[in-house]
Design a protein around this motif. Sequence first.
Motif, PDB file in Angstrom:
ATOM      1  N   ASP A 287      -9.234  14.347  27.550  1.00  0.00           N
ATOM      2  CA  ASP A 287      -8.448  15.402  26.838  1.00  0.00           C
ATOM      3  C   ASP A 287      -8.254  14.816  25.461  1.00  0.00           C
ATOM      4  O   ASP A 287      -7.513  13.699  25.243  1.00  0.00           O
ATOM      5  CB  ASP A 287      -6.941  15.849  27.438  1.00  0.00           C
ATOM      6  N   ASP A 288      -8.397  15.705  24.178  1.00  0.00           N
ATOM      7  CA  ASP A 288      -7.760  15.243  22.894  1.00  0.00           C
ATOM      8  C   ASP A 288      -6.674  16.085  22.551  1.00  0.00           C
ATOM      9  O   ASP A 288      -6.416  16.101  21.274  1.00  0.00           O
ATOM     10  CB  ASP A 288      -9.026  15.401  21.980  1.00  0.00           C
TER      11      ASP A 288
ATOM     12  N   PRO B   3      -2.045  20.565  26.111  1.00  0.00           N
ATOM     13  CA  PRO B   3      -2.683  19.688  27.291  1.00  0.00           C
ATOM     14  C   PRO B   3      -3.457  20.748  27.918  1.00  0.00           C
ATOM     15  O   PRO B   3      -3.098  21.932  28.206  1.00  0.00           O
ATOM     16  CB  PRO B   3      -1.547  19.388  27.876  1.00  0.00           C
ATOM     17  N   ARG B   4      -4.591  20.303  28.461  1.00  0.00           N
ATOM     18  CA  ARG B   4      -5.422  21.034  29.351  1.00  0.00           C
ATOM     19  C   ARG B   4      -4.606  21.240  30.796  1.00  0.00           C
ATOM     20  O   ARG B   4      -3.971  20.362  31.439  1.00  0.00           O
ATOM     21  CB  ARG B   4      -6.672  20.024  29.744  1.00  0.00           C
ATOM     22  N   ALA B   5      -4.431  22.686  31.123  1.00  0.00           N
ATOM     23  CA  ALA B   5      -3.873  23.138  32.221  1.00  0.00           C
ATOM     24  C   ALA B   5      -4.445  22.749  33.419  1.00  0.00           C
ATOM     25  O   ALA B   5      -3.707  22.713  34.389  1.00  0.00           O
ATOM     26  CB  ALA B   5      -3.733  24.823  32.334  1.00  0.00           C
ATOM     27  N   ASP B   6      -5.657  22.289  33.575  1.00  0.00           N
ATOM     28  CA  ASP B   6      -6.411  22.068  34.632  1.00  0.00           C
ATOM     29  C   ASP B   6      -6.166  20.467  34.959  1.00  0.00           C
ATOM     30  O   ASP B   6      -6.665  19.851  35.837  1.00  0.00           O
ATOM     31  CB  ASP B   6      -7.973  22.177  34.801  1.00  0.00           C
ATOM     32  N   LEU B   7      -5.782  19.803  33.798  1.00  0.00           N
ATOM     33  CA  LEU B   7      -5.428  18.297  34.033  1.00  0.00           C
ATOM     34  C   LEU B   7      -4.007  17.814  34.016  1.00  0.00           C
ATOM     35  O   LEU B   7      -3.631  16.781  34.804  1.00  0.00           O
ATOM     36  CB  LEU B   7      -6.114  17.776  32.631  1.00  0.00           C
ATOM     37  N   TRP B   8      -3.046  18.512  33.380  1.00  0.00           N
ATOM     38  CA  TRP B   8      -1.779  18.058  33.089  1.00  0.00           C
ATOM     39  C   TRP B   8      -0.842  19.155  33.854  1.00  0.00           C
ATOM     40  O   TRP B   8      -0.803  20.350  33.680  1.00  0.00           O
ATOM     41  CB  TRP B   8      -1.588  17.881  31.672  1.00  0.00           C
ATOM     42  N   VAL B   9       0.346  18.534  34.220  1.00  0.00           N
ATOM     43  CA  VAL B   9       1.534  19.197  34.671  1.00  0.00           C
ATOM     44  C   VAL B   9       2.498  18.855  33.609  1.00  0.00           C
ATOM     45  O   VAL B   9       3.034  17.564  33.733  1.00  0.00           O
ATOM     46  CB  VAL B   9       2.141  19.032  36.162  1.00  0.00           C
TER      47      VAL B   9
ATOM     48  N   PRO C 298      -7.233   9.192  40.804  1.00  0.00           N
ATOM     49  CA  PRO C 298      -8.181   8.111  41.394  1.00  0.00           C
ATOM     50  C   PRO C 298      -7.423   7.108  42.114  1.00  0.00           C
ATOM     51  O   PRO C 298      -6.429   6.597  41.867  1.00  0.00           O
ATOM     52  CB  PRO C 298      -9.152   7.656  40.283  1.00  0.00           C
ATOM     53  N   SER C 299      -8.256   6.484  43.013  1.00  0.00           N
ATOM     54  CA  SER C 299      -7.898   5.267  43.981  1.00  0.00           C
ATOM     55  C   SER C 299      -8.313   4.018  43.158  1.00  0.00           C
ATOM     56  O   SER C 299      -7.632   2.782  43.505  1.00  0.00           O
ATOM     57  CB  SER C 299      -8.422   5.426  45.063  1.00  0.00           C
ATOM     58  N   SER C 300      -9.187   3.961  42.234  1.00  0.00           N
ATOM     59  CA  SER C 300      -9.667   2.950  41.357  1.00  0.00           C
ATOM     60  C   SER C 300     -10.431   3.364  40.201  1.00  0.00           C
ATOM     61  O   SER C 300     -10.995   4.730  40.390  1.00  0.00           O
ATOM     62  CB  SER C 300     -10.515   2.014  42.133  1.00  0.00           C
ATOM     63  N   GLY C 301     -10.386   2.809  39.189  1.00  0.00           N
ATOM     64  CA  GLY C 301     -11.056   3.323  37.990  1.00  0.00           C
ATOM     65  C   GLY C 301     -10.415   2.340  36.810  1.00  0.00           C
ATOM     66  O   GLY C 301     -10.189   1.515  36.666  1.00  0.00           O
ATOM     67  N   ARG C 302     -10.643   3.554  35.603  1.00  0.00           N
ATOM     68  CA  ARG C 302     -10.263   3.248  34.215  1.00  0.00           C
ATOM     69  C   ARG C 302      -9.630   4.382  33.580  1.00  0.00           C
ATOM     70  O   ARG C 302     -10.130   5.532  33.790  1.00  0.00           O
ATOM     71  CB  ARG C 302     -11.592   2.588  33.529  1.00  0.00           C
ATOM     72  N   VAL C 303      -8.746   3.874  32.785  1.00  0.00           N
ATOM     73  CA  VAL C 303      -8.118   4.939  31.804  1.00  0.00           C
ATOM     74  C   VAL C 303      -7.969   4.311  30.425  1.00  0.00           C
ATOM     75  O   VAL C 303      -7.391   3.253  30.271  1.00  0.00           O
ATOM     76  CB  VAL C 303      -6.817   5.564  32.396  1.00  0.00           C
ATOM     77  N   ASP C 304      -8.264   5.012  29.521  1.00  0.00           N
ATOM     78  CA  ASP C 304      -7.992   4.764  28.176  1.00  0.00           C
ATOM     79  C   ASP C 304      -6.869   5.678  27.395  1.00  0.00           C
ATOM     80  O   ASP C 304      -7.105   6.823  27.703  1.00  0.00           O
ATOM     81  CB  ASP C 304      -9.194   4.833  27.204  1.00  0.00           C
TER      82      ASP C 304
ATOM     83  N   ILE D  28       0.574  11.559  21.666  1.00  0.00           N
ATOM     84  CA  ILE D  28      -0.417  11.222  22.345  1.00  0.00           C
ATOM     85  C   ILE D  28      -1.750  11.730  21.788  1.00  0.00           C
ATOM     86  O   ILE D  28      -2.046  12.966  21.562  1.00  0.00           O
ATOM     87  CB  ILE D  28      -0.494  11.854  23.868  1.00  0.00           C
ATOM     88  N   HIS D  29      -2.844  10.691  21.291  1.00  0.00           N
ATOM     89  CA  HIS D  29      -3.763  11.137  20.513  1.00  0.00           C
ATOM     90  C   HIS D  29      -4.918  11.566  21.373  1.00  0.00           C
ATOM     91  O   HIS D  29      -5.708  12.652  21.324  1.00  0.00           O
ATOM     92  CB  HIS D  29      -4.227  10.165  19.772  1.00  0.00           C
ATOM     93  N   SER D  30      -5.318  10.924  22.588  1.00  0.00           N
ATOM     94  CA  SER D  30      -6.086  11.213  23.571  1.00  0.00           C
ATOM     95  C   SER D  30      -6.113  10.362  24.848  1.00  0.00           C
ATOM     96  O   SER D  30      -5.428   9.380  24.921  1.00  0.00           O
ATOM     97  CB  SER D  30      -7.690  11.002  22.842  1.00  0.00           C
TER      98      SER D  30
END
Length: 243
Positions: free
Chosen positions: A3-4, A9-15, A99-105, A234-236
Amino acid sequence: MQDDFRGGPRADLWVPHYLPHWTTPDRSAARFDAVDDGLRLRIDADQPDWRPEDAPLRVSNLQTGTWSGAVGTSRGTHRHREDGLVVRTEAPTRLLWAPSSGRVDVTVSASRDPGCMLAAWLVGTEHEDARAAGEVCIFEIDADAIGDESTARSGVKAHGDPGLTTDMAEVRLALDAGEPHTWTAIWGDGETVIGCEGVVVRRIAQAPAYPLFLLVDLFEIGGPQGSYPKSAVIHSVRGWDRR
Protein backbone atom coordinates in the motif's frame (compact mmCIF):
# COMPACT_ATOMS: atom_id res chain seq x y z
CA MET A 1 0.59 -7.00 0.47
CA GLN A 2 1.42 -3.47 -0.59
CA ASP A 3 0.00 0.00 0.00
CA ASP A 4 1.34 3.43 -0.97
CA PHE A 5 -1.78 5.12 0.50
CA ARG A 6 -2.69 7.03 -2.64
CA GLY A 7 -6.19 8.24 -1.93
CA GLY A 8 -6.12 6.76 1.59
CA PRO A 9 -5.59 3.35 3.19
CA ARG A 10 -6.77 0.25 1.33
CA ALA A 11 -10.09 -0.90 2.79
CA ASP A 12 -9.21 -4.54 2.11
CA LEU A 13 -6.00 -4.26 4.12
CA TRP A 14 -6.46 -1.79 6.97
CA VAL A 15 -8.83 -1.16 9.86
CA PRO A 16 -8.50 2.55 10.82
CA HIS A 17 -9.04 1.99 14.55
CA TYR A 18 -6.71 1.27 17.47
CA LEU A 19 -7.60 -2.02 19.21
CA PRO A 20 -11.28 -1.10 18.89
CA HIS A 21 -12.56 -3.96 21.05
CA TRP A 22 -11.07 -2.47 24.24
CA THR A 23 -12.88 0.84 23.81
CA THR A 24 -15.64 2.51 21.76
CA PRO A 25 -15.58 3.50 18.06
CA ASP A 26 -15.46 7.23 18.70
CA ARG A 27 -12.33 6.76 20.81
CA SER A 28 -10.52 4.18 18.66
CA ALA A 29 -11.05 5.91 15.28
CA ALA A 30 -7.96 7.18 13.48
CA ARG A 31 -7.63 10.72 12.22
CA PHE A 32 -5.78 10.88 8.88
CA ASP A 33 -5.62 12.45 5.43
CA ALA A 34 -3.93 11.58 2.17
CA VAL A 35 -0.91 13.68 1.23
CA ASP A 36 1.30 13.67 -1.86
CA ASP A 37 3.78 11.19 -0.39
CA GLY A 38 1.55 8.91 1.66
CA LEU A 39 -0.88 9.06 4.56
CA ARG A 40 -0.66 11.63 7.33
CA LEU A 41 -1.75 10.26 10.71
CA ARG A 42 -3.05 13.07 12.93
CA ILE A 43 -3.76 13.83 16.53
CA ASP A 44 -6.36 16.61 16.54
CA ALA A 45 -7.11 19.06 19.32
CA ASP A 46 -10.65 17.66 19.75
CA GLN A 47 -9.66 13.98 19.59
CA PRO A 48 -10.83 11.95 22.61
CA ASP A 49 -8.56 9.76 24.73
CA TRP A 50 -8.36 6.12 23.65
CA ARG A 51 -9.96 5.03 26.94
CA PRO A 52 -11.03 7.32 29.77
CA GLU A 53 -8.98 5.17 32.16
CA ASP A 54 -5.80 5.86 30.20
CA ALA A 55 -6.18 9.62 29.83
CA PRO A 56 -4.27 11.51 28.70
CA LEU A 57 -3.53 9.16 25.78
CA ARG A 58 -4.69 9.75 22.22
CA VAL A 59 -3.87 7.62 19.19
CA SER A 60 -4.45 7.32 15.45
CA ASN A 61 -3.73 3.82 14.20
CA LEU A 62 -4.05 1.50 11.22
CA GLN A 63 -4.07 -2.27 11.76
CA THR A 64 -4.39 -5.24 9.42
CA GLY A 65 -7.29 -6.97 11.15
CA THR A 66 -9.42 -7.39 14.26
CA TRP A 67 -10.59 -10.09 16.63
CA SER A 68 -12.23 -10.21 20.05
CA GLY A 69 -14.44 -12.23 22.31
CA ALA A 70 -17.86 -11.10 23.49
CA VAL A 71 -18.56 -7.80 25.26
CA GLY A 72 -17.59 -8.04 28.91
CA THR A 73 -14.88 -10.65 28.41
CA SER A 74 -11.11 -10.13 28.48
CA ARG A 75 -10.56 -12.03 25.21
CA GLY A 76 -9.10 -9.95 22.41
CA THR A 77 -6.03 -9.10 20.38
CA HIS A 78 -3.13 -7.47 22.22
CA ARG A 79 -3.96 -7.84 25.91
CA HIS A 80 -0.95 -5.63 26.55
CA ARG A 81 -1.83 -4.70 30.12
CA GLU A 82 -3.30 -6.48 33.11
CA ASP A 83 -5.31 -3.66 34.70
CA GLY A 84 -8.82 -3.98 33.41
CA LEU A 85 -8.88 -4.44 29.64
CA VAL A 86 -12.44 -5.63 28.97
CA VAL A 87 -14.17 -5.89 25.60
CA ARG A 88 -16.49 -2.92 25.12
CA THR A 89 -17.11 -3.28 21.38
CA GLU A 90 -17.09 -6.80 19.97
CA ALA A 91 -14.78 -6.99 16.95
CA PRO A 92 -15.31 -9.45 14.08
CA THR A 93 -12.58 -11.87 13.04
CA ARG A 94 -10.92 -10.04 10.13
CA LEU A 95 -7.54 -11.47 9.12
CA LEU A 96 -6.75 -8.97 6.38
CA TRP A 97 -3.01 -9.60 6.66
CA ALA A 98 -1.83 -11.87 9.44
CA PRO A 99 1.29 -13.88 8.53
CA SER A 100 2.94 -16.32 10.94
CA SER A 101 6.37 -15.59 9.46
CA GLY A 102 7.58 -13.24 6.80
CA ARG A 103 8.93 -9.79 6.12
CA VAL A 104 7.50 -6.29 6.26
CA ASP A 105 8.96 -2.95 5.12
CA VAL A 106 7.44 0.20 6.64
CA THR A 107 8.54 3.60 5.30
CA VAL A 108 7.66 6.46 7.63
CA SER A 109 8.54 9.98 8.74
CA ALA A 110 8.23 10.13 12.52
CA SER A 111 6.54 13.00 14.34
CA ARG A 112 8.57 15.88 15.76
CA ASP A 113 5.54 17.19 17.66
CA PRO A 114 5.79 17.45 21.47
CA GLY A 115 4.52 14.43 23.38
CA CYS A 116 4.22 12.20 20.31
CA MET A 117 5.48 8.70 19.55
CA LEU A 118 5.30 6.84 16.24
CA ALA A 119 5.36 3.04 16.41
CA ALA A 120 5.02 -0.06 14.25
CA TRP A 121 4.26 -3.41 15.87
CA LEU A 122 3.44 -6.95 14.79
CA VAL A 123 1.16 -8.41 17.47
CA GLY A 124 -0.35 -11.86 17.95
CA THR A 125 -3.95 -12.05 16.81
CA GLU A 126 -4.88 -14.42 19.70
CA HIS A 127 -7.92 -15.58 17.73
CA GLU A 128 -6.85 -19.25 18.01
CA ASP A 129 -4.95 -19.26 21.31
CA ALA A 130 -4.67 -16.64 24.07
CA ARG A 131 -0.99 -17.57 24.44
CA ALA A 132 -0.33 -16.43 20.86
CA ALA A 133 0.18 -12.93 22.19
CA GLY A 134 3.79 -11.98 21.48
CA GLU A 135 4.94 -8.84 19.70
CA VAL A 136 7.67 -7.82 17.31
CA CYS A 137 8.25 -4.15 18.09
CA ILE A 138 9.74 -2.86 14.85
CA PHE A 139 10.21 0.64 16.27
CA GLU A 140 8.94 3.12 18.82
CA ILE A 141 10.24 6.64 18.11
CA ASP A 142 9.65 9.49 20.56
CA ALA A 143 9.55 12.99 19.13
CA ASP A 144 12.19 14.21 21.56
CA ALA A 145 14.58 11.45 20.38
CA ILE A 146 14.73 12.81 16.81
CA GLY A 147 17.64 14.85 15.51
CA ASP A 148 20.56 14.59 13.11
CA GLU A 149 21.03 11.32 15.00
CA SER A 150 17.97 9.60 16.48
CA THR A 151 17.13 6.79 18.88
CA ALA A 152 14.33 4.24 18.85
CA ARG A 153 13.19 1.25 20.90
CA SER A 154 13.06 -2.10 19.13
CA GLY A 155 12.80 -5.81 19.90
CA VAL A 156 10.43 -8.55 21.04
CA LYS A 157 7.82 -8.42 23.81
CA ALA A 158 6.43 -11.60 25.32
CA HIS A 159 3.13 -10.29 26.71
CA GLY A 160 1.10 -13.48 27.32
CA ASP A 161 3.33 -15.86 25.36
CA PRO A 162 5.20 -18.18 27.76
CA GLY A 163 7.53 -19.24 24.96
CA LEU A 164 8.99 -15.75 24.47
CA THR A 165 11.19 -13.55 26.65
CA THR A 166 10.88 -9.78 26.41
CA ASP A 167 14.02 -8.38 24.78
CA MET A 168 13.79 -4.66 24.08
CA ALA A 169 16.68 -2.26 23.51
CA GLU A 170 17.31 1.33 22.54
CA VAL A 171 19.00 1.60 19.16
CA ARG A 172 20.99 4.56 17.90
CA LEU A 173 20.42 5.69 14.32
CA ALA A 174 22.82 7.82 12.29
CA LEU A 175 19.89 9.57 10.64
CA ASP A 176 17.04 12.01 11.19
CA ALA A 177 13.99 9.83 11.92
CA GLY A 178 11.73 12.77 11.09
CA GLU A 179 12.66 12.26 7.42
CA PRO A 180 11.44 9.27 5.33
CA HIS A 181 13.22 6.04 6.23
CA THR A 182 12.38 2.37 5.72
CA TRP A 183 12.23 -0.07 8.63
CA THR A 184 12.28 -3.81 8.01
CA ALA A 185 11.30 -6.79 10.16
CA ILE A 186 12.02 -10.38 9.11
CA TRP A 187 10.81 -13.11 11.45
CA GLY A 188 10.43 -16.88 11.47
CA ASP A 189 12.33 -20.09 12.20
CA GLY A 190 13.10 -18.88 15.71
CA GLU A 191 14.76 -15.59 14.76
CA THR A 192 13.71 -11.94 14.43
CA VAL A 193 15.83 -9.45 12.48
CA ILE A 194 14.99 -5.72 12.55
CA GLY A 195 16.70 -3.15 10.36
CA CYS A 196 16.54 0.48 9.31
CA GLU A 197 17.68 1.65 5.88
CA GLY A 198 19.25 -1.73 5.21
CA VAL A 199 21.31 -1.77 8.42
CA VAL A 200 20.50 -4.46 11.00
CA VAL A 201 19.75 -2.87 14.38
CA ARG A 202 18.51 -5.97 16.25
CA ARG A 203 19.00 -9.70 15.74
CA ILE A 204 17.07 -11.74 18.31
CA ALA A 205 17.13 -15.53 18.65
CA GLN A 206 13.36 -15.89 19.07
CA ALA A 207 10.23 -15.11 17.08
CA PRO A 208 6.46 -15.51 17.38
CA ALA A 209 5.24 -18.50 15.35
CA TYR A 210 1.56 -17.68 14.90
CA PRO A 211 -0.56 -15.11 13.00
CA LEU A 212 0.36 -11.48 13.64
CA PHE A 213 -1.42 -8.24 12.78
CA LEU A 214 0.61 -5.19 11.75
CA LEU A 215 -0.16 -1.93 13.59
CA VAL A 216 1.23 1.49 12.66
CA ASP A 217 0.27 4.19 15.11
CA LEU A 218 0.81 7.76 16.21
CA PHE A 219 0.37 8.42 19.94
CA GLU A 220 0.15 11.60 21.95
CA ILE A 221 1.21 10.72 25.48
CA GLY A 222 0.48 13.29 28.16
CA GLY A 223 -1.72 16.34 28.25
CA PRO A 224 -2.29 18.76 25.36
CA GLN A 225 0.73 20.87 24.45
CA GLY A 226 1.99 22.70 21.41
CA SER A 227 -0.02 23.24 18.25
CA TYR A 228 -2.45 20.92 16.44
CA PRO A 229 -2.82 18.83 14.45
CA LYS A 230 0.18 16.73 15.40
CA SER A 231 1.22 14.34 12.70
CA ALA A 232 3.47 11.67 11.20
CA VAL A 233 3.50 10.21 7.69
CA ILE A 234 3.27 6.60 6.54
CA HIS A 235 4.74 6.63 3.04
CA SER A 236 4.35 2.94 2.14
CA VAL A 237 4.06 -0.57 3.53
CA ARG A 238 5.06 -3.82 1.80
CA GLY A 239 4.70 -7.28 3.30
CA TRP A 240 5.59 -10.85 2.37
CA ASP A 241 4.02 -13.92 3.96
CA ARG A 242 6.30 -16.97 4.32
CA ARG A 243 3.57 -19.35 5.47
